[in-house]
Design an enzyme around this catalytic site. Structure first.
Site, short mmCIF file in Angstrom:
data_model
loop_
_atom_site.label_atom_id
_atom_site.label_comp_id
_atom_site.label_asym_id
_atom_site.label_seq_id
_atom_site.Cartn_x
_atom_site.Cartn_y
_atom_site.Cartn_z
CD GLU A 52 -1.71 -2.38 1.72
OE1 GLU A 52 -2.62 -3.24 1.85
OE2 GLU A 52 -0.53 -2.58 2.08
CG PHE A 114 -10.33 -9.22 11.12
CD1 PHE A 114 -9.13 -9.70 11.61
CD2 PHE A 114 -10.56 -9.24 9.75
CE1 PHE A 114 -8.16 -10.20 10.75
CE2 PHE A 114 -9.60 -9.74 8.88
CZ PHE A 114 -8.39 -10.22 9.39
CD GLN A 115 -7.67 -6.94 7.49
OE1 GLN A 115 -8.54 -6.66 6.66
NE2 GLN A 115 -6.51 -7.50 7.14
CE LYS A 164 -17.40 -6.39 3.08
NZ LYS A 164 -16.71 -7.66 3.44
CG MET A 480 22.82 11.79 3.48
SD MET A 480 24.00 12.85 2.58
CE MET A 480 23.11 13.15 1.06
#
Length: 582
Positions: A52, A114-115, A164, A480
């Protein structure tokens, strides 16, 4: 009366009405209704990334290379939290992006389902605005408003969190008219009286400088042309931040190069000795100013920016002008010509600037036995600049060498992570840029450490047959980090060596890419030519000098003219004056 349809379909309809052509995303349970709606339509193309974070960077690359907003679709919980880095990156660099996240059903919010994650709470401080949509009736208007906020004023990311059950529930959708938000009304046109005052200050200046930033590029292609006209009629030297490269052509006689921590000697000294700084779409960030109490002590300062909150935020200015920098510059040019101002005699100023230029601050020690990274970037520029490529980068030494030695002539060709400095940005950004410009040459100049942050996106380019090129400057260090450890921590290289590196050629081949390794200076030109001749994706592993440092460099806490140059370093040791700065 519009027919009723699901929230998922309303979303697709709204995105289509807004002209969205590409969505970068990754599916999950909380967005399956939306993915089902995507499956049943042909208007919007979905690009399946492998992480993502990569979706957000790809959307950034698409936005910066096309001028259109990038769109991201991810699921709830880890899908949303994985996107936070890219959202923050877009906020820092003013990139227009709309991120659509799934959320658990409304009756489950707050139950640790959940999630589930508090996406609105998590992203509140790294977005321009965010929404939790609680009914399908409001979804269409929210999407249109989100795009309005993301693309107007100072561009930035907007998150729309959709539970949802809202995706499944039905409601009518009607395309809204012009968005007139009650409280969000960015000022586009500058105050003409203030613009007239700015013109008079510029006409009277003996040592002016135009300090340009990414706001000019965000304003659109016309703004870059207006900048060139403003520079021409005033005769003032021009410098730029990292984000503004390409707004003014690097081949221009008035170009001083990039300024700031790894900017040129002449750009930083010109800023320091100027009697007037005209800041155009930049924000006086710490990488430019160095120590604030020593920044440009002799200069009056004009600041032109569309973001009112940037005014006097870090540097007190004499004349702030709020407005879109393209519109304000256009008015400045009109006022200058209407008042028949002529180009001032800046010969003494340019004579001084030429003395600073003579320092040749971007020079580096040559080598016949190993590839200097600066030489590799210059060779890449020599081979590609006539093709006007789009260059993305990861973050680190290679990023600064690319900014210094790849010379940009036009806007929207330089895509890099500036404000946040996000490793792993370059490859997905290149994928987004290639999708937005299918016929363009797109090259990610990378480091061997940074490229591994999102190396899985090699598969995305393979799946969609994108001919992206990756050019790795491989010095086997987090360069760096190693440079700072050498200069400030007595060469105690704590965890900065990239041990157990993969064979990038074999890794590329495993993903279906062509792999090329360049090991010696005599292979450089032929290796680049081979990369360019191949019409598919190519990964080049260019082995460069392991301990080359990126100069000029302003150490942390130093003023913007206390630069360490390559000449200050002999056999890995700094002279006494340079040591005093670190």
């Amino acid at each position: 009366m519009p027919k009723e349809q699901s929230g998922a379909n309303i979303l697709i309809e709204a995105l289509s009405d807004l002209g969205v052509e590409v969505i970068f995303g990754y599916p999950g349970g909380a967005v399956l209704p939306i993915y089902d709606a995507l499956f049943q339509q042909k208007r919007i193309r979905h690009i399946l990334v492998r992480h993502e974070q990569a979706a957000t960077h790809a959307a950034e690359g698409y936005a910066r290379a096309t001028g259109k907003p990038g769109v991201v679709l991810v699921t709830s919980g880890p899908g949303a939290t994985n996107a936070v880095t890219g959202i923050t990156d877009a906020l820092m660099d003013s990139i227009p992006m709309v991120v659509i996240t799934g959320q658990v059903a409304t009756h489950l919010i707050g139950s640790d389902a959940f999630q589930e994650a508090d996406t609105v709470g998590i992203t509140r401080h790294c977005t321009k605005h965010n929404y939790l949509v609680k009914s399908p009736e409001t979804l269409g208007n929210v999407i249109h408003e989100a795009f309005h906020i993301a693309t107007t004023g100072r561009p930035g990311p907007v998150v729309v969190d959709i539970p949802k059950d809202v995706q499944v529930a039905t409601a009518p959708y009607k395309k809204p008219g012009t968005i007139n938000h009650a409280s969000y009304r960015p000022q586009v046109k500058g105050d003409i009286k203030l613009i007239e005052a700015a013109v008079e200050m510029l006409a009277a200046a003996e040592r002016p400088i135009l300090y340009t930033g990414g706001g000019i590029i965000n304003s659109g292609p016309a703004a870059s042309q207006i900048l060139r006209e403003l520079a021409r009629i005033t005769g003032a030297p021009v410098t730029s931040t990292l984000m503004g490269l390409g707004a003014y052509p690097a081949s221009g006689d008035q170009w001083l190069g990039m300024l700031g921590m790894h900017g040129t000697y002449e750009a930083n000294w010109t800023m320091n000795q100027a009697d007037l700084i005209v800041c155009l779409g930049a924000r006086f960030d710490d990488r430019v100013t160095g120590r604030l109490d020593a920044f440009a002590p002799k200069a009056k300062k004009i600041h032109i920016d569309i973001d009112r909150s940037s005014m006097n935020k870090t540097v007190r200015v004499d004349l702030p002008i709020v407005g879109d920098v393209g519109h304000v510059m256009e008015d400045m040019v009109k006022v200058w010509k209407a008042r028949q101002h002529t180009k001032a005699d800046l010969s003494a100023w340019w004579k001084q600037i030429d003395e600073w230029r003579a320092k040749k601050s971007l020079s580096y020690p040559p080598s016949t036995t190993e590839i200097m990274p600066q030489a590799a970037v210059q060779a890449l520029w020599n081979a590609t600049h006539k093709k006007n490529p789009i260059i993305t980068t990861e973050v680190g030494q290679h990023q600064m060498w690319a900014a210094q030695h790849f010379h940009f002539e036009s806007p929207n060709k330089w895509l890099t992570s500036g404000g946040l400095g996000t490793m792993g940005y370059g490859l997905p950004a290149a994928i987004g840029a290639q999708l937005g410009n299918p016929n363009a040459l797109v090259i990610d100049i990378a480091g061997e450490a940074s490229i591994q942050m999102n190396i899985q996106e090699l598969a995305t380019a393979t799946q969609y047959r994108l001919p992206v090129k990756i050019f790795i400057l491989n010095n086997e260090y987090m360069g760096m980090v190693r440079q700072w450890q050498e200069l400030t921590y007595s060469s105690r290289y704590s965890e900065s060596y990239s041990d157990a590196l993969p064979d990038f050629v074999k890794l590329g081949e495993a993903y279906g890419w062509k792999g090329i390794r360049i090991e010696t200076p005599d292979q450089l030109e032929s290796g680049i030519a081979e990369m360019l001749a191949y019409d598919g994706p190519v990964i080049v592993d260019c082995l460069v000098a392991k301990v080359a440092n990126c100069f000029p460099m302003i150490p942390s806490g130093a003023s913007h003219v206390e630069m360490i140059l390559a000449d200050d370093q002999v056999s890995g040791e700094l002279d006494d004056e340079a040591k005093a700065l670190v």
